[in-house]
Design a protein around this motif. Structure first.
Motif, PDB file in Angstrom:
ATOM      1  N   ILE A  90      -7.905  35.731  14.626  1.00 20.13           N
ATOM      2  CA  ILE A  90      -7.162  34.474  14.520  1.00 20.13           C
ATOM      3  C   ILE A  90      -6.990  34.178  13.031  1.00 20.13           C
ATOM      4  CG2 ILE A  90      -7.332  31.966  14.846  1.00 20.13           C
ATOM      5  CD1 ILE A  90      -6.592  33.424  17.388  1.00 20.13           C
ATOM      6  N   ASP A  91      -5.780  33.838  12.654  1.00 18.05           N
ATOM      7  CA  ASP A  91      -5.476  33.582  11.259  1.00 18.05           C
ATOM      8  C   ASP A  91      -5.808  32.120  10.931  1.00 18.05           C
ATOM      9  OD1 ASP A  91      -4.345  33.080   8.842  1.00 18.05           O
ATOM     10  OD2 ASP A  91      -2.451  34.106   9.253  1.00 18.05           O
ATOM     11  N   GLY A  92      -6.927  31.918  10.213  1.00 22.70           N
ATOM     12  CA  GLY A  92      -7.402  30.576   9.930  1.00 22.70           C
ATOM     13  C   GLY A  92      -6.395  29.731   9.158  1.00 22.70           C
ATOM     14  N   GLU A  93      -5.673  30.380   8.230  1.00 26.15           N
ATOM     15  CA  GLU A  93      -4.713  29.624   7.417  1.00 26.15           C
ATOM     16  C   GLU A  93      -3.548  29.127   8.261  1.00 26.15           C
ATOM     17  OE1 GLU A  93      -3.450  31.671   3.878  1.00 26.15           O
ATOM     18  OE2 GLU A  93      -5.548  31.971   3.305  1.00 26.15           O
ATOM     19  N   LYS A  94      -3.110  30.012   9.156  1.00 25.55           N
ATOM     20  CA  LYS A  94      -1.996  29.622  10.021  1.00 25.55           C
ATOM     21  C   LYS A  94      -2.427  28.474  10.934  1.00 25.55           C
ATOM     22  CE  LYS A  94       1.870  31.734  12.115  1.00 25.55           C
ATOM     23  NZ  LYS A  94       2.575  32.992  12.160  1.00 25.55           N
ATOM     24  N   LEU A  95      -3.648  28.609  11.434  1.00 29.22           N
ATOM     25  CA  LEU A  95      -4.188  27.556  12.294  1.00 29.22           C
ATOM     26  C   LEU A  95      -4.213  26.233  11.529  1.00 29.22           C
ATOM     27  CD1 LEU A  95      -5.408  27.185  15.114  1.00 29.22           C
ATOM     28  CD2 LEU A  95      -7.639  27.716  14.162  1.00 29.22           C
ATOM     29  N   ALA A  96      -4.643  26.304  10.266  1.00 28.58           N
ATOM     30  CA  ALA A  96      -4.700  25.100   9.448  1.00 28.58           C
ATOM     31  C   ALA A  96      -3.301  24.525   9.236  1.00 28.58           C
ATOM     32  CB  ALA A  96      -5.359  25.418   8.104  1.00 28.58           C
ATOM     33  N   SER A  97      -2.294  25.430   9.129  1.00 32.08           N
ATOM     34  CA  SER A  97      -0.927  24.937   8.926  1.00 32.08           C
ATOM     35  C   SER A  97      -0.429  24.194  10.165  1.00 32.08           C
ATOM     36  CB  SER A  97       0.016  26.091   8.574  1.00 32.08           C
ATOM     37  OG  SER A  97       0.348  26.814   9.741  1.00 32.08           O
ATOM     38  N   PHE A  98      -1.053  24.441  11.327  1.00 29.65           N
ATOM     39  CA  PHE A  98      -0.738  23.676  12.529  1.00 29.65           C
ATOM     40  C   PHE A  98      -1.587  22.408  12.613  1.00 29.65           C
ATOM     41  CE2 PHE A  98       0.393  27.937  14.641  1.00 29.65           C
ATOM     42  CZ  PHE A  98       1.712  27.826  14.258  1.00 29.65           C
ATOM     43  N   GLY A  99      -2.400  22.169  11.598  1.00 31.82           N
ATOM     44  CA  GLY A  99      -3.187  20.938  11.556  1.00 31.82           C
ATOM     45  C   GLY A  99      -4.553  21.043  12.210  1.00 31.82           C
ATOM     46  N   VAL A 100      -5.007  22.267  12.488  1.00 31.27           N
ATOM     47  CA  VAL A 100      -6.344  22.405  13.082  1.00 31.27           C
ATOM     48  C   VAL A 100      -7.229  23.164  12.099  1.00 31.27           C
ATOM     49  CG1 VAL A 100      -7.684  23.368  14.979  1.00 31.27           C
ATOM     50  CG2 VAL A 100      -5.407  22.449  15.417  1.00 31.27           C
ATOM     51  N   ARG A 101      -8.272  22.495  11.644  1.00 34.20           N
ATOM     52  CA  ARG A 101      -9.210  23.148  10.742  1.00 34.20           C
ATOM     53  C   ARG A 101     -10.526  23.366  11.471  1.00 34.20           C
ATOM     54  NH1 ARG A 101      -7.273  23.446   5.738  1.00 34.20           N
ATOM     55  NH2 ARG A 101      -5.472  22.079   5.412  1.00 34.20           N
ATOM     56  N   LEU A 102     -11.033  24.588  11.397  1.00 33.73           N
ATOM     57  CA  LEU A 102     -12.316  24.875  12.041  1.00 33.73           C
ATOM     58  C   LEU A 102     -13.362  25.082  10.949  1.00 33.73           C
ATOM     59  CD1 LEU A 102     -11.215  27.458  14.773  1.00 33.73           C
ATOM     60  CD2 LEU A 102     -11.439  24.981  14.972  1.00 33.73           C
ATOM     61  N   ASP A 103     -14.553  24.492  11.148  1.00 37.83           N
ATOM     62  CA  ASP A 103     -15.608  24.781  10.175  1.00 37.83           C
ATOM     63  C   ASP A 103     -16.204  26.153  10.509  1.00 37.83           C
ATOM     64  OD1 ASP A 103     -17.548  24.549  12.159  1.00 37.83           O
ATOM     65  OD2 ASP A 103     -17.919  22.433  11.738  1.00 37.83           O
ATOM     66  N   ALA A 104     -17.118  26.603   9.643  1.00 38.25           N
ATOM     67  CA  ALA A 104     -17.619  27.980   9.771  1.00 38.25           C
ATOM     68  C   ALA A 104     -18.237  28.207  11.147  1.00 38.25           C
ATOM     69  CB  ALA A 104     -18.628  28.255   8.664  1.00 38.25           C
ATOM     70  N   ALA A 105     -18.986  27.216  11.638  1.00 39.05           N
ATOM     71  CA  ALA A 105     -19.649  27.393  12.935  1.00 39.05           C
ATOM     72  C   ALA A 105     -18.618  27.488  14.055  1.00 39.05           C
ATOM     73  CB  ALA A 105     -20.597  26.222  13.187  1.00 39.05           C
ATOM     74  N   GLU A 106     -17.579  26.674  13.964  1.00 42.23           N
ATOM     75  CA  GLU A 106     -16.549  26.716  15.003  1.00 42.23           C
ATOM     76  C   GLU A 106     -15.793  28.045  14.983  1.00 42.23           C
ATOM     77  OE1 GLU A 106     -15.092  22.160  15.749  1.00 42.23           O
ATOM     78  OE2 GLU A 106     -14.569  23.060  13.837  1.00 42.23           O
ATOM     79  N   GLN A 107     -15.594  28.577  13.775  1.00 41.44           N
ATOM     80  CA  GLN A 107     -14.907  29.870  13.695  1.00 41.44           C
ATOM     81  C   GLN A 107     -15.704  30.960  14.387  1.00 41.44           C
ATOM     82  OE1 GLN A 107     -13.851  30.768   9.633  1.00 41.44           O
ATOM     83  NE2 GLN A 107     -12.817  28.813   9.403  1.00 41.44           N
TER      84      GLN A 107
END
Lengths: 392, 399
Positions: A119-136
């Motif tokens: 899962i591309d974390g940056e792309k996810l963030a661009s959709f407005g969802v940020r996951l912390d390290a534990a959630e990732q």
């Protein structure tokens, strides 16, 4: 597509995902231009995508309509299949002998089950969802459990399909070989289930699209369709997925499990190529061959476009992303494109070898960007050991 | 009556019909109730995790977090490197040496949320108790690197199976085991809905406010979260009042509860009593009400008052052991010191793991403790807080 999305957005929130899902299903069926293919997949499509029979929480009953082929003369009728039977007998292994004592912690970032790039974390963030390290880490655990669950469901399909094909195939050497494959698939169900139950503790429901493929195979009366679907397409998909995970996992038990399973699968695809090459060249009409060719293309697209971990989406993001955003996220992730590449590198040469890549369909594959794999080696030219070596 | 059974059978048959299930699937989908994406494949009690663990373990504090001005959380790891296994809702007993005496107190565990928490760690939350030596000490002095002994996990305040709904009612620090239960149920039991009512005096007293809010945004459909304050600020939109019977009844009315809910209650004693009354009033079956009580025993019998060495006999699993209860030692400490394998867990009279039947002789117990009036009448004692005053014959229950 855009029109659908706008329409869906007018609906009350709780209905939105469900209706979007139905639009996707409708699109899938509408895209199948060939009425024969639609007739073969359509009913299974309705059962899987609309009624979600695989997720109803009760056992699913599927009527099987194939004919059982008996031969009281026990002919030695196919030397290559007889050789495969001998090799399969020698290649048996015991699922209990895997290193089950290894402690698996799916949340340990030091020993990841699957690589972080699924899962591309940056792309996810661009959709407005940020996951912390534990959630990732947790999301990766979900994705790994999802994949292995689909492997397990696929193996259940393979177990029953192998049994049906063993009944229906006309070559007696093929029947003997088929009995070993039934045992192999049983063992795969055993080890994947044990891994999920003992180590991951989480079993995902069957993916709707995988259900459609399995349902359409099990209920088709023609053995070579079952065979094409299971031995070439689903096993091809499985080999792609197993291969990617095998190559990238750092978890030693899973790696060892997959190493054993991949060697069995290599035999299975080899058998599929040998049996279907014979069948498609010598035993069916050109019209029947063309129908199978179209069917294989549709299923290849289904596998490429639709195997998108929507069960993980339902668990994690149903209220935070649209289904379209999730599809975008998954289909562009490096992990998934790696997976598609390994899958088609195996699949396309096999389709060529069994005679389902005639000039008639080449332009379709060209458009789908799949012709780059055309010149690879097919399963009858490659051993399990080579297959593993290729992945390193 | 004879006609009823076939009728029910026919009705059941109807719901087993495939097209009825199909139609239900479609309607549920439209109502925003999709099938659960996964099922848990972990038995409720994982094999290999005993309900009570015999023996203390030495742990190190790896993180200290101040939750509120009156509460801290300690994240602990086993110094041997082994992971600590426990079930959400269980508690651990911390043993601290203060002024020459070892004091034991039980604290509920929750799952550490911080990404940096090592696997197998456990987080205990300690609320300052007026006059409580251990809670004061830990709140004021606990630091990363501290080493201490803990016993446990213990307690049976755990979710069995996969209930359709969980209703969690917590007051003050009672929210700790409920948070662990909630998070576990939401991640592990996709078919279970959770209603969580958290009672406190003021906003500043709410423990784990951020974590609860994060859970709520992660599971907006399956988790209904309500904060109730007895001393709310002026702009407060949540519930108001003490969690007494009336407030509890009002809060429960506001939740759309499914059939087959299990109720988990943890908090101060008066709140627990009120909540129980409110639940019973609504016809909730006693079996579905799970309560966690914390007793902080006080030394009602000063050690010096108990006589010298007393001969003891313990029958365990059909085998007879003899040992001596030394002055200044509990029966449990003496037994373990003389290698008599008596059962125990919390070591402070809170869990009942060390319960034995007193067949002959006499013992004094520290009060209060977790023995019920019925158990006392049947002659049960707790060795971990008991001292013999006469020669005793103790018998363990067959397990």
């Amino acid at each position: 597509m855009m029109f659908n999305e706008r329409l869906v957005n007018l609906l009350p929130g709780r209905m939105r995902n469900q209706v979007a899902q139905w639009f996707e299903a409708a699109e899938l069926l509408v895209e199948m231009r060939d009425p024969k293919v639609l007739a073969a997949i359509g009913p299974a499509g309705l059962r899987g995508l609309l009624l979600q029979r695989g997720k109803q929480g009760v056992p699913t009953l599927m009527p099987a309509k194939h004919q059982v082929h008996f031969d009281w003369q026990y002919p030695h009728d196919h030397e290559e299949m007889a050789t495969l039977y001998r090799r399969a007998k020698e290649g048996q292994w015991n699922g209990d002998s895997l290193p089950w004592h290894i402690d698996v912690d799916p949340l340990n970032p030091e020993v990841p089950l699957i690589p972080p790039d699924f899962i591309d974390g940056e792309k996810l963030a661009s959709f407005g969802v940020r996951l912390d390290a534990a959630e990732q880490v947790n999301l990766r655990y979900s994705l790994a459990a999802w994949m292995l669950s689909q492997f397990l469901h696929g193996e259940q399909g393979a177990l029953f399909a192998a049994a049906q094909v063993t009944e229906a195939v006309q070559f007696f050497d093929g029947k003997l070989y088929g009995s070993t494959q039934v045992m192999d698939e049983g063992r795969h169900v055993e080890v994947f289930h044990r891994y999920i139950e003992e180590k991951l503790n989480k079993l995902y429901q069957i993916n709707d699209n995988l259900y459609v493929i399995i349902d359409s195979l099990m209920t088709d009366s023609r053995w070579d369709m079952k065979f094409l679907g299971m031995q070439i397409m689903v096993e091809g998909l499985a080999l792609g997925a197993f291969g990617v995970i095998y190559k990238q996992t750092r978890e030693p038990l899973l790696k060892e499990l997959l190493r054993n399973v991949i060697q069995d699968e290599a035999r299975h695809v080899h058998y599929g190529v040998v049996a279907l090459r014979e069948q498609f060249r010598n035993h069916i009409t050109e019209r029947e061959r063309a129908e199978r060719e179209d069917w294989a293309f549709e299923v290849a697209l289904l596998m490429r476009n639709r195997f998108m971990a929507f069960e993980v989406y339902d668990e994690w993001f149903a209220h935070r992303l649209t289904r379209a955003q999730w599809r975008d996220l998954v289909s562009t992730s490096p992990g998934m494109s790696d997976f598609r590449q390994v899958m088609f590198r195996r699949l396309i040469p096999n389709l060529r070898e069994i005679g389902l890549m005639s000039p008639r369909v080449v332009p379709h594959y060209e458009r789908a960007g799949l012709m780059q794999y055309y010149d690879g080696r097919s399963a009858d030219q490659i051993t399990g050991a080579q297959l593993l070596a290729d992945l390193h | 009556m004879a006609g009823v059974a076939p009728w029910i059978e026919r009705a059941r048959g109807f719901f087993r019909v495939q097209w009825v299930r199909d139609a239900r699937m479609i309607l549920d989908g439209l109502a925003g109730r999709p099938p659960p994406p996964f099922t848990s494949r972990r038995p409720a009690v994982p094999p290999g995790i005993p309900r009570t663990l015999v023996g203390a373990r030495s742990v190190r504090v790896v993180a200290v977090a101040r939750e509120t001005p009156d509460a801290i959380s300690l994240t602990l790891v086993d110094r041997s490197g082994e992971g600590i296994a426990w079930l959400p809702g269980q508690f651990f007993t911390v043993a601290i040496r203060l002024r020459g005496e070892v004091l034991r107190r039980a604290y509920s565990a929750s799952i550490p949320m911080a990404a940096a928490s090592p696997a197998g760690s456990v987080r205990l939350t300690i609320k300052r108790v007026a006059g409580g030596m251990v809670s004061q000490y830990l709140n004021d002095h606990a630091a990363v690197g501290d080493v201490m002994d803990v016993f446990g996990p213990s307690g049976s305040f755990v979710v069995e199976g996969a209930p359709a709904g969980l209703v969690l009612l917590g007051g003050g620090s009672g929210v700790t085991p409920l948070l662990a239960i909630a998070r576990d149920a939401l991640t592990r039991l996709p078919g279970t809905r959770v209603a969580f009512v958290v009672g406190n005096r003021s906003i500043g007293d709410i423990l784990f406010m951020e974590e609860l809010a994060a859970l709520e945004s992660r599971y907006p459909v399956r988790l209904a979260l309500r904060f109730v304050l007895s001393d709310p600020p002026s702009e407060w939109t949540g519930g108001t009042g003490m969690l007494d019977s009336a407030t509890t009844a009002r809060e429960l009315d506001g939740l759309s509860l499914d059939e087959g809910c299990e109720y988990f209650v943890c908090g101060p004693a008066p709140m627990m009593e009120s909540v129980r009354a409110a639940l019973q009033e609504r016809g909730v079956h006693d079996k579905s009400i799970h309560e966690e009580r914390f007793c902080a025993p006080v030394h009602s019998v000063p050690m010096a008052d108990v006589g010298g060495d007393i001969a003891m006999t313990a029958v365990l699993g059909g085998r007879e052991y003899t040992f001596v209860n030394h002055a200044h030692e509990t029966v449990l400490d003496s037994a373990l010191g003389q290698r008599v394998p008596v059962p125990y867990s919390c070591t402070m009279g809170g869990c009942g793991a060390c319960r034995m039947k007193l067949r002959e002789g006499a013992m004094t117990l520290e009060e209060p403790n977790c023995l019920s009036a019925e158990e006392r009448a049947q002659g049960y004692v707790l060795t971990c807080i008991g001292r013999a005053t006469q020669a005793c014959l103790l018998e363990a229950e067959a397990s």
